[in-house]
Write a protein that holds these residues in place. Structure first.
Motif, PDB file in Angstrom:
ATOM      1  N   THR A   4      22.976  38.259   9.137  1.00 57.85           N
ATOM      2  CA  THR A   4      22.798  39.703   9.070  1.00 57.85           C
ATOM      3  C   THR A   4      21.548  40.113   9.834  1.00 57.85           C
ATOM      4  OG1 THR A   4      23.832  39.685   6.894  1.00 57.85           O
ATOM      5  CG2 THR A   4      22.575  41.661   7.502  1.00 57.85           C
ATOM      6  N   VAL A   5      21.719  41.114  10.709  1.00 53.34           N
ATOM      7  CA  VAL A   5      20.610  41.628  11.505  1.00 53.34           C
ATOM      8  C   VAL A   5      20.708  43.152  11.514  1.00 53.34           C
ATOM      9  CG1 VAL A   5      19.509  41.686  13.780  1.00 53.34           C
ATOM     10  CG2 VAL A   5      20.614  39.575  12.985  1.00 53.34           C
ATOM     11  N   ILE A   6      19.585  43.826  11.284  1.00 52.97           N
ATOM     12  CA  ILE A   6      19.564  45.286  11.403  1.00 52.97           C
ATOM     13  C   ILE A   6      18.891  45.640  12.734  1.00 52.97           C
ATOM     14  CG2 ILE A   6      17.380  45.584  10.124  1.00 52.97           C
ATOM     15  CD1 ILE A   6      18.719  48.158   8.931  1.00 52.97           C
ATOM     16  N   HIS A   7      19.558  46.517  13.491  1.00 55.73           N
ATOM     17  CA  HIS A   7      19.082  46.899  14.817  1.00 55.73           C
ATOM     18  C   HIS A   7      18.429  48.276  14.821  1.00 55.73           C
ATOM     19  CE1 HIS A   7      20.927  43.675  17.376  1.00 55.73           C
ATOM     20  NE2 HIS A   7      21.593  43.490  16.252  1.00 55.73           N
ATOM     21  N   ALA A   8      18.856  49.136  13.930  1.00 51.62           N
ATOM     22  CA  ALA A   8      18.362  50.506  13.849  1.00 51.62           C
ATOM     23  C   ALA A   8      18.827  51.056  12.511  1.00 51.62           C
ATOM     24  CB  ALA A   8      18.913  51.350  15.000  1.00 51.62           C
ATOM     25  N   PRO A   9      18.298  52.198  12.067  1.00 51.45           N
ATOM     26  CA  PRO A   9      18.805  52.786  10.833  1.00 51.45           C
ATOM     27  C   PRO A   9      20.328  52.903  10.852  1.00 51.45           C
ATOM     28  CG  PRO A   9      16.852  53.954  11.542  1.00 51.45           C
ATOM     29  CD  PRO A   9      17.197  53.001  12.649  1.00 51.45           C
ATOM     30  N   TRP A  10      20.973  52.459   9.780  1.00 49.65           N
ATOM     31  CA  TRP A  10      22.414  52.515   9.574  1.00 49.65           C
ATOM     32  C   TRP A  10      23.184  51.477  10.402  1.00 49.65           C
ATOM     33  CZ3 TRP A  10      21.732  55.539   5.690  1.00 49.65           C
ATOM     34  CH2 TRP A  10      20.854  56.632   5.778  1.00 49.65           C
ATOM     35  N   ASP A  11      22.489  50.663  11.181  1.00 47.89           N
ATOM     36  CA  ASP A  11      23.148  49.735  12.102  1.00 47.89           C
ATOM     37  C   ASP A  11      22.902  48.293  11.671  1.00 47.89           C
ATOM     38  OD1 ASP A  11      24.298  48.408  14.211  1.00 47.89           O
ATOM     39  OD2 ASP A  11      22.911  49.154  15.753  1.00 47.89           O
ATOM     40  N   VAL A  12      23.723  47.827  10.710  1.00 43.92           N
ATOM     41  CA  VAL A  12      23.660  46.453  10.220  1.00 43.92           C
ATOM     42  C   VAL A  12      24.814  45.670  10.837  1.00 43.92           C
ATOM     43  CG1 VAL A  12      23.938  44.977   8.182  1.00 43.92           C
ATOM     44  CG2 VAL A  12      22.524  47.018   8.050  1.00 43.92           C
ATOM     45  N   ARG A  13      24.501  44.506  11.405  1.00 46.90           N
ATOM     46  CA  ARG A  13      25.525  43.700  12.066  1.00 46.90           C
ATOM     47  C   ARG A  13      25.499  42.267  11.538  1.00 46.90           C
ATOM     48  NH1 ARG A  13      23.994  45.299  18.359  1.00 46.90           N
ATOM     49  NH2 ARG A  13      23.491  47.505  17.936  1.00 46.90           N
ATOM     50  N   TYR A  14      26.679  41.679  11.510  1.00 46.51           N
ATOM     51  CA  TYR A  14      26.804  40.254  11.208  1.00 46.51           C
ATOM     52  C   TYR A  14      27.094  39.571  12.536  1.00 46.51           C
ATOM     53  CZ  TYR A  14      28.054  36.051   8.582  1.00 46.51           C
ATOM     54  OH  TYR A  14      28.080  34.777   8.058  1.00 46.51           O
ATOM     55  N   GLU A  15      26.090  38.918  13.089  1.00 44.18           N
ATOM     56  CA  GLU A  15      26.170  38.476  14.476  1.00 44.18           C
ATOM     57  C   GLU A  15      25.525  37.113  14.666  1.00 44.18           C
ATOM     58  OE1 GLU A  15      24.092  41.600  16.495  1.00 44.18           O
ATOM     59  OE2 GLU A  15      22.129  40.718  16.106  1.00 44.18           O
ATOM     60  N   GLY A  47      15.891  53.953   7.473  1.00 39.92           N
ATOM     61  CA  GLY A  47      14.915  54.296   8.484  1.00 39.92           C
ATOM     62  C   GLY A  47      13.540  54.631   7.947  1.00 39.92           C
ATOM     63  N   LEU A  48      13.279  54.363   6.672  1.00 40.30           N
ATOM     64  CA  LEU A  48      11.977  54.663   6.094  1.00 40.30           C
ATOM     65  C   LEU A  48      10.959  53.564   6.373  1.00 40.30           C
ATOM     66  CD1 LEU A  48      13.230  56.194   2.759  1.00 40.30           C
ATOM     67  CD2 LEU A  48      12.290  57.422   4.703  1.00 40.30           C
ATOM     68  N   ASN A  49      11.431  52.385   6.774  1.00 41.29           N
ATOM     69  CA  ASN A  49      10.571  51.332   7.301  1.00 41.29           C
ATOM     70  C   ASN A  49      10.839  51.209   8.793  1.00 41.29           C
ATOM     71  OD1 ASN A  49       9.584  50.704   4.734  1.00 41.29           O
ATOM     72  ND2 ASN A  49      11.135  49.140   4.377  1.00 41.29           N
ATOM     73  N   PRO A  50       9.820  51.006   9.606  1.00 33.55           N
ATOM     74  CA  PRO A  50      10.031  50.950  11.056  1.00 33.55           C
ATOM     75  C   PRO A  50      10.862  49.744  11.476  1.00 33.55           C
ATOM     76  CG  PRO A  50       7.782  50.312  10.512  1.00 33.55           C
ATOM     77  CD  PRO A  50       8.394  50.832   9.247  1.00 33.55           C
ATOM     78  N   ILE A  51      11.715  49.939  12.466  1.00 33.10           N
ATOM     79  CA  ILE A  51      12.518  48.864  13.054  1.00 33.10           C
ATOM     80  C   ILE A  51      12.183  48.831  14.538  1.00 33.10           C
ATOM     81  CG2 ILE A  51      14.829  47.915  13.412  1.00 33.10           C
ATOM     82  CD1 ILE A  51      15.769  49.698  11.075  1.00 33.10           C
ATOM     83  N   GLU A  52      11.244  47.974  14.905  1.00 28.96           N
ATOM     84  CA  GLU A  52      10.794  47.916  16.296  1.00 28.96           C
ATOM     85  C   GLU A  52      11.601  46.936  17.128  1.00 28.96           C
ATOM     86  OE1 GLU A  52       6.656  47.076  15.972  1.00 28.96           O
ATOM     87  OE2 GLU A  52       6.169  49.056  15.120  1.00 28.96           O
TER      88      GLU A  52
END
Length: 340
Positions: A4-15, A47-52
């Motif tokens: 599981t990897v999150i790329h941006a708010p609402w964007d969770v991927r299993y990759e 999106g309340l925590n930064p995703i850089e």
């Protein structure tokens, strides 16, 4: 492997992700048997925590040890283990004082929503179970990695004791586990502040004696009315918002104890209010590793069943639906099975 990897708010991927490997002599590699989505993961999801950059997700896990580094002494390949949500060395002065979640060598768990994970500081982080558990026991054991341990800390830090009244602010998985803890610690009255019918029912099953649906000033007034105008001896804040924190402070009687275990977002404390409330405040990241041996025994003997907080079970590859369901409050907590 995939994970599981999150790329941006609402964007969770299993990759695709790199397979974990032993990097330091104190590491262990765990084959994940079960993992889950945490309420604190939702802060990042929203999106309340930064995703850089893309972030591997997941910090709650149970599994079987596959490999250990040459300096690992207390866990062995083939053991079923539970680990805390932070990796900690177990030997520093802070760990020895009972607060491993503030270990001077603390590490984040590098993405446990995956089939395998590397655990730094394996000896200070992992606790083996008495044997290989039945599958039916695994959900309850999984809660010990975070939410049940955090709920236990909430009750412990709020000095819940026999005969006391405990007020629990928050009806998520941590708040519900805090009900179990308050019951085990002997509270005579357990008041849960909740507006969600399904969660209210589970709170009562776990030992809640009263439900209060009001919030804010109305909620505080209701608690005061129920406690002879004094407030409760023990109040457990299990959310992390400014509203929940203020509600908890104002529900605590002078001289009482209030714990706060919800990760704070937008919380600002009024020093003058605190001064005149004259209450004890104790909280922060739960020292889960401190409680693991005792909590494992309680689950193993069937004395507590915190796994009931999982009301959605999914194959790990459907992790994105677990995030959506919890965000939309269609689920209290989503359990993820890698082998489903």
């Amino acid at each position: 492997m995939k994970g599981t990897v999150i790329h941006a708010p609402w964007d969770v991927r299993y990759e695709d992700r790199e397979d974990p490997r032993i990097e330091e002599p104190t590491d262990a590699i765990i084959r994940i048997v079960a993992t889950c989505v945490c309420g604190s993961d939702l802060w990042t999801y929203r999106g309340l925590n930064p995703i850089e950059k893309p972030i591997p997700m997941g910090h709650e896990y149970v599994g079987i040890v596959e490999e250990v580094g040459p300096d690992v002494r207390h866990v062995k390949p083939g053991q079923f283990v539970i680990g805390a949500f932070f990796a900690t060395d177990g030997t520093c002065p802070i760990c020895q004082a009972g607060y491993p979640s503030s270990c001077v060598n603390r590490r984040s768990i590098p993405g446990a929503q995956a089939p395998y994970v590397r655990i730094p500081w394996a000896d200070g982080t992992l606790v083996p179970t008495p044997g290989m558990p039945d599958r039916a026991l695994i959900p309850s054991l999984l809660t010990l990695s975070d939410v049940m341990g955090t709920g236990w800390f909430a009750a412990d830090a709020a000095e819940v004791r026999p005969g006391k009244t405990a007020v629990i602010v928050g009806d998520g998985a941590v708040g519900l586990c805090a009900v179990i803890a308050a019951k085990q610690m002997g509270a005579s009255r357990i008041i849960v502040m909740s507006r969600h019918e399904k969660r209210q029912a589970l709170a009562k099953e776990f030992g809640a004696t009263d439900i209060v649906e009001e919030r804010g000033e109305a909620g505080v007034k209701r608690i005061l009315d129920m406690t002879d105008g004094l407030g409760a001896e023990s109040v457990l804040e299990c959310v992390g918002t400014n509203e929940s924190m203020m509600q908890a402070i104002q529900c605590t009687r002078p001289g009482g104890h209030m714990s706060f275990v919800g990760v704070p977002h937008g919380v600002s404390l009024d020093g003058r209010l605190l001064f005149y409330k004259q209450i004890h405040l104790h909280g922060g990241p739960a020292p889960v590793r401190r409680y693991l041996p005792d909590l494992i025994q309680l689950v193993w003997e069937g004395k507590i069943q915190p796994g009931k907080v999982f009301d959605l079970e999914l194959p790990l590859e459907q992790v994105a639906e677990g995030y959506r369901a919890m965000h939309e409050r269609r689920a209290v907590k989503a359990l993820l099975w890698p082998d489903a």
